[in-house]
Design an enzyme around this catalytic site. Structure first.
Site, PDB file in Angstrom:
ATOM      1  N   ILE A  23      22.734   8.489 -48.383  1.00 33.30           N
ATOM      2  CA  ILE A  23      23.583   9.277 -47.493  1.00 33.30           C
ATOM      3  C   ILE A  23      23.026   9.310 -46.080  1.00 33.30           C
ATOM      4  O   ILE A  23      23.687   9.769 -45.163  1.00 33.30           O
ATOM      5  CB  ILE A  23      23.777  10.722 -47.993  1.00 33.30           C
ATOM      6  CG1 ILE A  23      22.472  11.496 -47.939  1.00 33.30           C
ATOM      7  CG2 ILE A  23      24.392  10.748 -49.365  1.00 33.30           C
ATOM      8  CD1 ILE A  23      22.643  12.990 -48.080  1.00 33.30           C
ATOM      9  N   ASP A  24      21.821   8.807 -45.896  1.00 32.41           N
ATOM     10  CA  ASP A  24      21.145   8.907 -44.602  1.00 32.41           C
ATOM     11  C   ASP A  24      21.686   7.946 -43.545  1.00 32.41           C
ATOM     12  O   ASP A  24      21.474   8.142 -42.363  1.00 32.41           O
ATOM     13  CB  ASP A  24      19.651   8.666 -44.749  1.00 32.41           C
ATOM     14  CG  ASP A  24      18.983   9.718 -45.595  1.00 32.41           C
ATOM     15  OD1 ASP A  24      19.520  10.832 -45.677  1.00 32.41           O
ATOM     16  OD2 ASP A  24      17.930   9.430 -46.184  1.00 32.41           O
ATOM     17  N   ARG A  59      29.275  36.130 -35.226  1.00 31.96           N
ATOM     18  CA  ARG A  59      27.904  35.803 -35.616  1.00 31.96           C
ATOM     19  C   ARG A  59      27.637  34.316 -35.396  1.00 31.96           C
ATOM     20  O   ARG A  59      28.538  33.499 -35.360  1.00 31.96           O
ATOM     21  CB  ARG A  59      27.661  36.109 -37.097  1.00 31.96           C
ATOM     22  CG  ARG A  59      27.832  37.557 -37.467  1.00 31.96           C
ATOM     23  CD  ARG A  59      26.600  38.359 -37.023  1.00 31.96           C
ATOM     24  NE  ARG A  59      26.669  39.723 -37.499  1.00 31.96           N
ATOM     25  CZ  ARG A  59      26.908  40.767 -36.741  1.00 31.96           C
ATOM     26  NH1 ARG A  59      27.132  40.603 -35.454  1.00 31.96           N
ATOM     27  NH2 ARG A  59      26.932  41.970 -37.237  1.00 31.96           N
ATOM     28  N   MET A  66      21.263  17.542 -45.188  1.00 25.98           N
ATOM     29  CA  MET A  66      20.262  16.613 -45.703  1.00 25.98           C
ATOM     30  C   MET A  66      20.086  15.460 -44.725  1.00 25.98           C
ATOM     31  O   MET A  66      20.892  15.261 -43.834  1.00 25.98           O
ATOM     32  CB  MET A  66      20.697  16.089 -47.070  1.00 25.98           C
ATOM     33  CG  MET A  66      20.702  17.165 -48.136  1.00 25.98           C
ATOM     34  SD  MET A  66      21.372  16.611 -49.712  1.00 25.98           S
ATOM     35  CE  MET A  66      20.299  15.271 -50.105  1.00 25.98           C
ATOM     36  N   ARG A  68      16.487  13.730 -44.675  1.00 26.82           N
ATOM     37  CA  ARG A  68      15.082  13.342 -44.624  1.00 26.82           C
ATOM     38  C   ARG A  68      14.593  13.200 -43.195  1.00 26.82           C
ATOM     39  O   ARG A  68      14.537  14.167 -42.462  1.00 26.82           O
ATOM     40  CB  ARG A  68      14.862  12.049 -45.396  1.00 26.82           C
ATOM     41  CG  ARG A  68      14.240  12.198 -46.705  1.00 26.82           C
ATOM     42  CD  ARG A  68      13.904  10.862 -47.279  1.00 26.82           C
ATOM     43  NE  ARG A  68      14.790   9.823 -46.800  1.00 26.82           N
ATOM     44  CZ  ARG A  68      14.955   8.674 -47.380  1.00 26.82           C
ATOM     45  NH1 ARG A  68      14.298   8.402 -48.455  1.00 26.82           N
ATOM     46  NH2 ARG A  68      15.764   7.772 -46.880  1.00 26.82           N
TER      47      ARG A  68
END
Length: 107
Positions: A23-24, A59, A66, A68
Site C-alpha cells: 500500500i506504500d 475541533r 499507514m 512505514r
C-alpha cells in the site's frame, strides 16, 4: 540453486510477471502498487466520516495513516481532502512546528 539449460528451454513458453503487493506505493518503476488505490479509498471514507463531526464540534482532528517510511498515502490524502497540515517522513517538520500549528489553528 540453479536452473539447467534444458529446464530453461522446456519452460521458455512461460511468461512470469511480478506484482508488488504494497500500500506504500514505494516500489521503483511502478505507477501505483496493488493496494494503494484501495487504501486511499478507505482513508478518504474515514476523512469524510470524521470531517462532519470535527466541523460540528469545532475541533481539530489528527489522522494517522499507514506508510512505514513512505509518506505517499499521507501526502495524497492531505491533497485530496484539503488538510491544513501533513507530516511525511521524506520531509520532517522544522523544530518550531508546534508553535506554527497553534498559530495556524487560532487564526
Amino acid at each position: 540453486g540453479g536452473i539447467t539449460a534444458e529446464e530453461a528451454q522446456r519452460s521458455s513458453h512461460l511468461n512470469i510477471v511480478g506484482m508488488v503487493g504494497s500500500i506504500d506505493n514505494d516500489f521503483c518503476g511502478t505507477d501505483m502498487t496493488i493496494g494503494t488505490d484501495s487504501a486511499l479509498h478507505r482513508i478518504m471514507e474515514i476523512v469524510d466520516a470524521i470531517t462532519t463531526t470535527a466541523q460540528s464540534h469545532q475541533r481539530t482532528f489528527v489522522l494517522e495513516v499507514m506508510g512505514r517510511h513512505c509518506g505517499y498515502l499521507a501526502l495524497i490524502t492531505a491533497l485530496a481532502c484539503g488538510a491544513d497540515w501533513v507530516f511525511i517522513p521524506e520531509s520532517p517538520p522544522e523544530d518550531d512546528w508546534e508553535e506554527h500549528l497553534c498559530r495556524r489553528l487560532t487564526e
